[in-house]
Design a protein around this motif. Structure first.
Motif, mmCIF file in Angstrom:
data_model
loop_
_atom_site.group_PDB
_atom_site.id
_atom_site.type_symbol
_atom_site.label_atom_id
_atom_site.label_comp_id
_atom_site.label_asym_id
_atom_site.label_seq_id
_atom_site.Cartn_x
_atom_site.Cartn_y
_atom_site.Cartn_z
ATOM 1 N N GLY A 1 0.797 -1.224 0.000
ATOM 2 C CA GLY A 1 0.000 0.000 0.000
ATOM 3 C C GLY A 1 0.828 1.271 0.000
ATOM 4 N N ARG A 2 0.195 2.357 -0.432
ATOM 5 C CA ARG A 2 0.857 3.661 -0.482
ATOM 6 C C ARG A 2 1.091 4.184 0.932
ATOM 7 N N ILE A 3 2.142 4.951 1.113
ATOM 8 C CA ILE A 3 2.532 5.490 2.417
ATOM 9 C C ILE A 3 1.519 6.561 2.835
ATOM 10 N N VAL A 4 0.948 6.388 4.029
ATOM 11 C CA VAL A 4 -0.062 7.340 4.512
ATOM 12 C C VAL A 4 0.182 7.791 5.950
ATOM 13 N N ARG A 5 1.203 7.239 6.627
ATOM 14 C CA ARG A 5 1.468 7.617 8.013
ATOM 15 C C ARG A 5 2.969 7.661 8.276
ATOM 16 N N ILE A 6 3.386 8.719 8.973
ATOM 17 C CA ILE A 6 4.772 8.812 9.437
ATOM 18 C C ILE A 6 4.736 9.311 10.872
ATOM 19 N N GLY A 7 5.299 8.536 11.792
ATOM 20 C CA GLY A 7 5.378 8.947 13.193
ATOM 21 C C GLY A 7 6.768 9.427 13.540
ATOM 22 N N GLY A 8 6.867 10.173 14.639
ATOM 23 C CA GLY A 8 8.131 10.796 15.018
ATOM 24 C C GLY A 8 9.083 9.931 15.808
ATOM 25 N N SER A 9 8.697 8.687 16.124
ATOM 26 C CA SER A 9 9.582 7.718 16.804
ATOM 27 C C SER A 9 10.155 8.225 18.126
ATOM 28 N N GLY A 10 9.487 9.218 18.731
ATOM 29 C CA GLY A 10 9.938 9.704 20.035
ATOM 30 C C GLY A 10 11.001 10.778 19.988
ATOM 31 N N PHE A 11 11.284 11.327 18.805
ATOM 32 C CA PHE A 11 12.288 12.388 18.702
ATOM 33 C C PHE A 11 11.595 13.747 18.787
ATOM 34 N N GLU A 12 12.003 14.528 19.761
ATOM 35 C CA GLU A 12 11.315 15.763 20.145
ATOM 36 C C GLU A 12 11.137 16.729 18.982
ATOM 37 N N LYS A 13 12.157 16.863 18.140
ATOM 38 C CA LYS A 13 12.126 17.869 17.075
ATOM 39 C C LYS A 13 11.813 17.263 15.693
ATOM 40 N N SER A 14 11.335 16.036 15.676
ATOM 41 C CA SER A 14 11.106 15.382 14.381
ATOM 42 C C SER A 14 10.100 16.130 13.520
ATOM 43 N N TYR A 15 9.142 16.794 14.160
ATOM 44 C CA TYR A 15 8.136 17.532 13.395
ATOM 45 C C TYR A 15 8.769 18.671 12.612
ATOM 46 N N GLU A 16 9.888 19.233 13.114
ATOM 47 C CA GLU A 16 10.471 20.409 12.469
ATOM 48 C C GLU A 16 10.971 20.090 11.062
ATOM 49 N N TYR A 17 11.582 18.919 10.901
ATOM 50 C CA TYR A 17 12.129 18.611 9.579
ATOM 51 C C TYR A 17 11.190 17.733 8.749
ATOM 52 N N ILE A 18 10.550 16.749 9.370
ATOM 53 C CA ILE A 18 9.678 15.883 8.567
ATOM 54 C C ILE A 18 8.496 16.667 8.013
ATOM 55 N N ILE B 1 12.190 12.642 23.464
ATOM 56 C CA ILE B 1 11.153 13.094 24.387
ATOM 57 C C ILE B 1 11.388 12.488 25.765
ATOM 58 N N ILE B 2 10.820 13.111 26.765
ATOM 59 C CA ILE B 2 10.769 12.508 28.101
ATOM 60 C C ILE B 2 9.583 11.567 28.096
ATOM 61 N N LEU B 3 9.852 10.308 28.291
ATOM 62 C CA LEU B 3 8.794 9.304 28.200
ATOM 63 C C LEU B 3 7.863 9.381 29.401
ATOM 64 N N PRO B 4 6.621 8.923 29.241
ATOM 65 C CA PRO B 4 5.633 9.059 30.321
ATOM 66 C C PRO B 4 5.894 8.117 31.496
ATOM 67 N N ILE B 5 5.197 8.392 32.579
ATOM 68 C CA ILE B 5 5.225 7.513 33.763
ATOM 69 C C ILE B 5 4.380 6.284 33.464
ATOM 70 N N ASP B 6 4.861 5.098 33.836
ATOM 71 C CA ASP B 6 4.092 3.885 33.570
ATOM 72 C C ASP B 6 3.011 3.678 34.625
ATOM 73 N N LYS B 7 2.265 2.594 34.496
ATOM 74 C CA LYS B 7 1.123 2.349 35.372
ATOM 75 C C LYS B 7 1.533 2.110 36.823
ATOM 76 N N ASP B 8 2.800 1.782 37.035
ATOM 77 C CA ASP B 8 3.302 1.575 38.399
ATOM 78 C C ASP B 8 3.939 2.831 38.981
ATOM 79 N N GLY B 9 3.822 3.937 38.237
ATOM 80 C CA GLY B 9 4.366 5.198 38.728
ATOM 81 C C GLY B 9 5.850 5.376 38.498
ATOM 82 N N LYS B 10 6.459 4.518 37.669
ATOM 83 C CA LYS B 10 7.891 4.607 37.403
ATOM 84 C C LYS B 10 8.141 5.318 36.070
#
Length: 522
Positions: A384-401, A497-506
């Motif tokens: 299929g044709r490309i329809v989605r690109i995610g930033g893979s957790g890089f904070e500034k990925s939106y600036e160039y992509i 990016i700073i990753l989120p806190i998990d369900k155990d608060g870590k």
């Protein structure tokens, strides 16, 4: 003199200001012209069908360690060298070498019938005339001791280990044709059957892929499974974990026939013939091609697609389409962008299907390249044709992509959804091997075309499932994004990016779970 000098300086300043103001416009115009050239070359001289025929139909499936995988590596190097790249097969380990031969499954009692089936990859071969035995179906177990007691009854038998679904029709077919009440009843029964089967399997202490080991230790002479995708005629084909007895996958339609016979006390008999060959071990490779950058040869834009496949079919959409997309993108760029500023590096990885082994090994073995990678574009999810690109957790990925995507043809650009900054991958495909080392790497996700149920690791992943117009669109997108990444003045940000806190608060940490497996024995 003083007035003239002032006028002269003023005119120089004005000219400089006008030049600075016009530079971005000229730069953008140059980019638009290059994009137009890429699109024109792709549409006028596409080599995608040629590449697909040679790789998919002529070489076929590319199981790690097999002779066909070596043929594919050599084919890649030959083609990239012909395009003017510097290509090589780079060894990183070794793997068990197994070659598929002919497979035949025949019901011999109560009547003669050829069944649709095939030996699983790495399954032990059968004797020359095959194995013929009574077939028994694994029942539902209520405890571990129940399972252990049943194991004592299977010596000399061929065992059916998969659940026999209530219906061989798809959910969509049921929803379309059944009454609302009938559809609801079917869904309830289906859910109840699956729940009981999963509970029973838990008492075996195995998965459907490891269970044959327990069965061969108990004296079974063969195993038959049917890993149905919930679409008629389509089953998943993976590998066998048994050491001594053959393991076959049989299509649901024939599997159900055998299963019903055992339920009715018929005691069907089946002959299994699998003429596979064990070839010891062979080296495993990544096929690497490089087009050296003319201004920044030690900085890299990486085009990523794994070359290996499972071998239940011919590995067309997983991942020959990704391989030919990258090859076509390089062909286009060699024609219209000969003065690439950064080095364009293509990685056609080995042993992705066993855990991203080839790409992980490359990152581990080449820190000098890894530290100077601009971006990685990875394609590995069908035709299929490309329809989605995610930033893979890089904070500034939106600036160039986001900026680069704006140069894509409007009809392509309007379909692409972006998600920034996204999350780093822990697996799934080869860009994760780079992301885990802090390298900006991005999966180029495609429209489905029923990839998950029709072609992903199935007996129907064949040439005829390719939609070439969409693969061509992907090659254009990859070529444009590669050109823009090469032209970017500086290396892009690697800020995470700073990753989120998990369900155990870590605090969640950046994933580092991937490590290359260099042999089939570790």
């Amino acid at each position: 003199m003083k007035i003239d000098s002032m006028k002269h300086r003023g005119m120089k300043s004005l000219a400089l200001a006008l030049l600075l103001l016009s530079a971005p416009t000229i730069f953008a115009q140059n980019k638009d012209a290059m994009v137009s050239s890429i699109v024109q070359e792709a549409n006028a001289n596409s080599q995608l069908e040629k590449y697909a025929f040679e790789l998919i139909d002529m070489i076929g499936p590319r199981l790690v360690g097999s002779p066909q995988m070596q043929q594919a590596h050599d084919w890649v190097v030959k083609n990239y060298n012909a395009l003017g790249a510097q290509a090589r097969n780079e060894p990183y380990g070794e793997w068990r070498s197994w070659e598929r031969g002919t497979s035949q499954v025949t019901m011999t009692y109560p009547r003669i019938k050829s069944l649709e089936g095939t030996q699983l990859a790495f399954s032990p071969m059968t004797k020359e005339k095959g194995i013929e035995a009574e077939v028994v179906a694994m029942p539902l177990f209520s405890s571990q001791s129940d399972f252990q007691s049943w194991l004592k009854t299977i010596k000399g038998k061929i065992v059916l280990i998969g659940m026999n679904p209530l219906s061989g029709r798809s959910d969509a077919n049921w929803k379309e044709s059944a009454s609302p009440k009938g559809y609801e009843k079917y869904q309830t029964l289906k859910s109840d059957q699956l729940k009981k089967w999963e509970g029973s399997m838990s008492y075996t202490g195995s998965t459907r892929r490891t269970l044959p080991l327990a069965l061969e230790n108990a004296g079974a002479v063969g195993v038959i499974d049917s890993y149905w995708t919930e679409l008629p005629g389509i089953t998943r084909i993976f590998d066998a974990k048994s050491k001594q007895i053959p393991v076959f996958n049989v299509g649901l339609e024939d599997y159900g026939l055998l299963y019903r016979m055992t339920e009715h006390g018929v005691k069907p008999r089946v002959s299994l013939q699998g003429n596979s060959k064990e070839r010891g071990t062979s080296k495993t490779y990544n096929s690497i091609a490089e087009i050296k950058g003319k201004e920044k040869p030690d900085e890299y834009v990486v085009l990523s697609a794994h070359l290996d496949s499972w071998d239940g079919a011919s590995g067309a959409t997983d991942n020959a389409t990704g391989v030919i997309t990258m090859m076509e993108a390089v062909r286009i760029l060699r024609k219209v962008y000969p003065e690439n500023k950064r080095t364009i590096l293509v990685g056609n990885w080995g042993s992705e299907e066993q855990g991203l082994n080839g790409s992980s090994a490359f990152v581990e073995d080449h820190p000098e390249i890894a530290k100077n990678i601009q971006v990685v574009w990875n394609q590995d999810n069908g035709t299929g044709r490309i329809v989605r690109i995610g930033g893979s957790g890089f904070e500034k990925s939106y600036e160039y992509i986001s900026r680069w995507v704006q140069y894509l043809p409007e009809e392509f650009r309007n379909e692409i959804q972006t998600s920034f900054p996204g999350m780093p991958g822990t697996g799934g495909s080869d860009h994760s091997s780079f992301v885990q080392k802090g390298i900006p790497a991005f999966g180029l996700s495609s429209t489905s075309w029923d990839y998950g149920k029709v072609t992903w690791h199935t007996n129907r992943d064949t040439y005829d499932k390719i939609v070439f117009d969409e693969v061509k669109q992907n090659a254009i997108i990859v070529a444009i994004l590669t050109y823009l990444a090469c032209e970017e003045p500086t290396l892009v940000s690697r800020e995470k990016i700073i990753l989120p806190i998990d369900k155990d608060g870590k605090q969640t940490v950046w994933p580092t779970n991937l490590q290359s497996k260099r042999t089939s024995g570790n």
